[in-house]
Design an enzyme around this catalytic site. Structure first.
Site, PDB file in Angstrom:
ATOM      1  N   CYS A   1     182.272 -62.928  35.671  1.00 24.11           N
ATOM      2  CA  CYS A   1     181.027 -63.029  34.896  1.00 24.11           C
ATOM      3  C   CYS A   1     181.286 -62.764  33.423  1.00 24.11           C
ATOM      4  CB  CYS A   1     179.976 -62.066  35.449  1.00 24.11           C
ATOM      5  SG  CYS A   1     180.470 -60.346  35.359  1.00 24.11           S
TER       6      CYS A   1
ATOM      7  N   ASP B   1     181.480 -50.105  46.619  1.00 24.47           N
ATOM      8  CA  ASP B   1     181.045 -50.016  45.225  1.00 24.47           C
ATOM      9  C   ASP B   1     181.280 -48.580  44.744  1.00 24.47           C
ATOM     10  OD1 ASP B   1     179.072 -52.033  43.437  1.00 24.47           O
ATOM     11  OD2 ASP B   1     179.026 -49.933  42.792  1.00 24.47           O
ATOM     12  N   SER B   2     181.393 -48.412  43.413  1.00 27.90           N
ATOM     13  CA  SER B   2     181.607 -47.060  42.882  1.00 27.90           C
ATOM     14  C   SER B   2     180.279 -46.368  42.575  1.00 27.90           C
ATOM     15  CB  SER B   2     182.466 -47.129  41.619  1.00 27.90           C
ATOM     16  OG  SER B   2     181.859 -47.990  40.689  1.00 27.90           O
TER      17      SER B   2
ATOM     18  N   ASP C   1     183.309 -59.652  43.407  1.00 28.75           N
ATOM     19  CA  ASP C   1     182.333 -59.930  42.335  1.00 28.75           C
ATOM     20  C   ASP C   1     182.341 -58.772  41.339  1.00 28.75           C
ATOM     21  OD1 ASP C   1     180.303 -61.018  40.809  1.00 28.75           O
ATOM     22  OD2 ASP C   1     178.700 -60.281  42.120  1.00 28.75           O
TER      23      ASP C   1
ATOM     24  N   PHE D   1     182.666 -54.666  45.195  1.00 24.26           N
ATOM     25  CA  PHE D   1     181.687 -54.587  44.098  1.00 24.26           C
ATOM     26  C   PHE D   1     180.325 -55.061  44.621  1.00 24.26           C
ATOM     27  CE2 PHE D   1     185.888 -55.805  42.447  1.00 24.26           C
ATOM     28  CZ  PHE D   1     186.180 -54.772  41.579  1.00 24.26           C
TER      29      PHE D   1
HETATM   30  N1  SAH Z   1     177.815 -58.424  43.840  1.00 23.96           N
HETATM   31  C1  SAH Z   1     176.736 -57.726  43.186  1.00 23.96           C
HETATM   32  C2  SAH Z   1     176.938 -57.542  41.703  1.00 23.96           C
HETATM   33  C3  SAH Z   1     178.175 -56.784  41.346  1.00 23.96           C
HETATM   34  S1  SAH Z   1     178.097 -56.138  39.748  1.00 23.96           S
HETATM   35  C4  SAH Z   1     175.425 -58.497  43.373  1.00 23.96           C
HETATM   36  O1  SAH Z   1     175.454 -59.687  43.572  1.00 23.96           O
HETATM   37  O2  SAH Z   1     174.380 -57.873  43.290  1.00 23.96           O
HETATM   38  C5  SAH Z   1     179.510 -55.142  39.696  1.00 23.96           C
HETATM   39  C6  SAH Z   1     179.444 -53.898  40.542  1.00 23.96           C
HETATM   40  O3  SAH Z   1     180.717 -53.289  40.482  1.00 23.96           O
HETATM   41  C7  SAH Z   1     178.460 -52.827  40.091  1.00 23.96           C
HETATM   42  O4  SAH Z   1     177.627 -52.510  41.171  1.00 23.96           O
HETATM   43  C8  SAH Z   1     179.332 -51.610  39.723  1.00 23.96           C
HETATM   44  O5  SAH Z   1     178.738 -50.392  40.148  1.00 23.96           O
HETATM   45  C9  SAH Z   1     180.582 -51.879  40.496  1.00 23.96           C
HETATM   46  N2  SAH Z   1     181.857 -51.381  39.968  1.00 23.96           N
HETATM   47  C10 SAH Z   1     182.333 -51.439  38.715  1.00 23.96           C
HETATM   48  N3  SAH Z   1     183.607 -51.027  38.645  1.00 23.96           N
HETATM   49  C11 SAH Z   1     183.969 -50.706  39.926  1.00 23.96           C
HETATM   50  C12 SAH Z   1     185.167 -50.240  40.543  1.00 23.96           C
HETATM   51  N4  SAH Z   1     186.288 -50.051  39.817  1.00 23.96           N
HETATM   52  N5  SAH Z   1     185.173 -50.032  41.868  1.00 23.96           N
HETATM   53  C13 SAH Z   1     184.061 -50.241  42.608  1.00 23.96           C
HETATM   54  N6  SAH Z   1     182.905 -50.706  42.083  1.00 23.96           N
HETATM   55  C14 SAH Z   1     182.856 -50.930  40.763  1.00 23.96           C
END
Ligand code: SAH
Length: 391
Positions: free
Chosen positions: A332, A244-245, A292, A222
């Site tokens: 979060c 990330d997705s 995260d 993430f």
């Molecule tokens: N670590 C990052 C914040 C993460 S927020 C920072 O500090 O900036 C959560 C992230 O998860 C987002 O970018 C969203 O696009 C991604 N996301 C949500 N569901 C997901 C999934 N199932 N697989 C991969 N990424 C995902």
């Protein structure tokens, strides 16, 4: 002024600032949605001023213990006070900063973020949404930005009956820009990025994980625009993968790596749940894994599903961490307490047959201040664990 009478034992008598429908004895003077109302206890004693929305679960949110209207002067005073507090705490640059955060700064449903010479405003409650122009005027008076962007695409607005909206309120259209954090360059798109541009609440935590990255294979799940991954790479990780997705977020992450002169990091567009499963089936090993995820739950009802989701990724991650390696993990969602989070991790460790040593705790950045009487204001919990070698 119209208002409501609150039943005894309501949470407002214990320091909270919210009134739920079940806590209202009666209303008087026919208050309208979005009005400023006065609150009274059952003995007719005044409790202060609140914003009112009978269509929300939270019917009233108190913003002052006095009789107070919401006008530009008042907004400017609250913004000024929030700004001065942030200036006084020292270790935060108020150039890249959440200047005002909702209940924690006495304006329920107002969020003001500053990104250099532009300000991003969110109005998440009906009353504040009705007063956008007045709030924008107060921002202009106190912060004198070149432009103000309204980023009202936060889904929590739905609970107040508000629809999504993104527009420039005043001033120049913000171009995507870069900020330097330590020795990392971060791109920010105030109109198209997630949240208001960056995850400001995590900024202080990025450099803290770098110390665990040195010489290790790192997996940042993430990753969004790569905040943790880039700091791990700069911390001399052997290699870093950010997953990330979001295609757009990863494009920014790649640009950030280029601008920061980092080449030991690669990006993968994938669903983390599938990707961890695949890596586990190939018996991959990492020295540092960061989790995260977004909030898996917006309400108490889906808490069990959320915990199941958290447990799945923790179990897989723990199985892939080499002895002596580290897991850094965050939640979060304010519905997931630090204790519930820890219990979930404990269960995952049992199933993964791993023994852990807790080595660090992390919090939301200080520009998202916690009001201990409003537990909802404490939402970001982070923990680091060393996976200790078998004994
Ligand atoms: N670590 C990052 C914040 C993460 S927020 C920072 O500090 O900036 C959560 C992230 O998860 C987002 O970018 C969203 O696009 C991604 N996301 C949500 N569901 C997901 C999934 N199932 N697989 C991969 N990424 C995902």
């Amino acid at each position: 002024m119209a208002g409501i009478v609150i039943k005894p034992r309501a949470r407002i008598f214990h320091g909270h600032e919210w009134v739920y429908a079940s806590e209202i004895k009666k209303s008087f003077g026919d208050p309208k949605p979005g009005d400023v109302i006065s609150l009274k206890d059952y003995k007719d004693r005044p409790l202060g001023s609140a914003i009112y929305n009978p269509h929300s679960q939270i019917v009233a949110r108190r913003f002052s213990r006095r009789k107070q209207e919401l006008d530009t002067d008042f907004f400017a005073r609250r913004i000024q006070r929030a700004l001065e507090w942030r200036q006084s705490i020292g270790n935060i640059s108020t150039d890249l900063c959440r200047i005002l955060w909702s209940e924690s700064d006495g304006l329920p449903g107002v969020v003001i973020d500053r990104y250099g010479n532009h300000v991003v405003l969110q109005t998440l409650t009906l009353a504040m949404d009705q007063r956008v122009d007045s709030i924008a005027a107060a921002i202009q008076q106190t912060l004198s930005p070149e432009g103000i962007v309204l980023r009202n695409d936060n889904p929590v607005r739905k609970a107040e009956g508000l629809s999504p909206e993104i527009r420039v309120i005043t001033g120049t259209d913000p171009e995507p820009r870069r900020f330097i954090l330590g020795n990392i360059s971060l791109g920010v798109d105030l109109i198209g990025g997630q949240k208001t541009g960056l995850y400001l609440d995590q900024l202080d935590n990025y450099p803290l994980i770098a110390e665990y990255a040195k010489g290790r294979r790192v997996l940042d799940c993430f990753t969004n625009q790569g905040g943790f991954a880039l700091h791990a790479a700069a911390g001399n990780a052997a290699s870093v993968i950010g997953v990330d997705s979001s295609h757009a977020a990863l494009a920014t992450a790649q640009a950030n790596a280029n601008e920061s002169g980092l080449s030991n990091v690669t990006w993968l567009e994938a669903n983390v749940f599938d990707n961890l499963k695949e890596r586990q089936s190939q018996a991959e090993q990492f020295g540092l894994i960061i989790l995260d995820p977004p909030s898996f739950t917006r309400n108490k009802r889906s808490l069990n599903d959320a915990i199941r989701g958290y447990k799945e990724i923790h179990l897989r991650a723990l199985k892939m961490i080499e002895p002596g390696g580290v897991l850094v993990t965050f939640t979060c969602s304010h519905h997931v307490s630090r204790r519930a989070f820890l219990e979930m991790i404990r269960d995952a460790a049992v199933d993964a047959k791993r023994t852990l040593r807790q080595v660090d705790t992390y919090h939301q950045r200080a520009d998202h201040p916690i009001n201990p009487s409003i537990p909802e204001t404490e939402y970001l919990h982070g923990l680091a664990f060393e996976v200790i070698p078998a004994w």
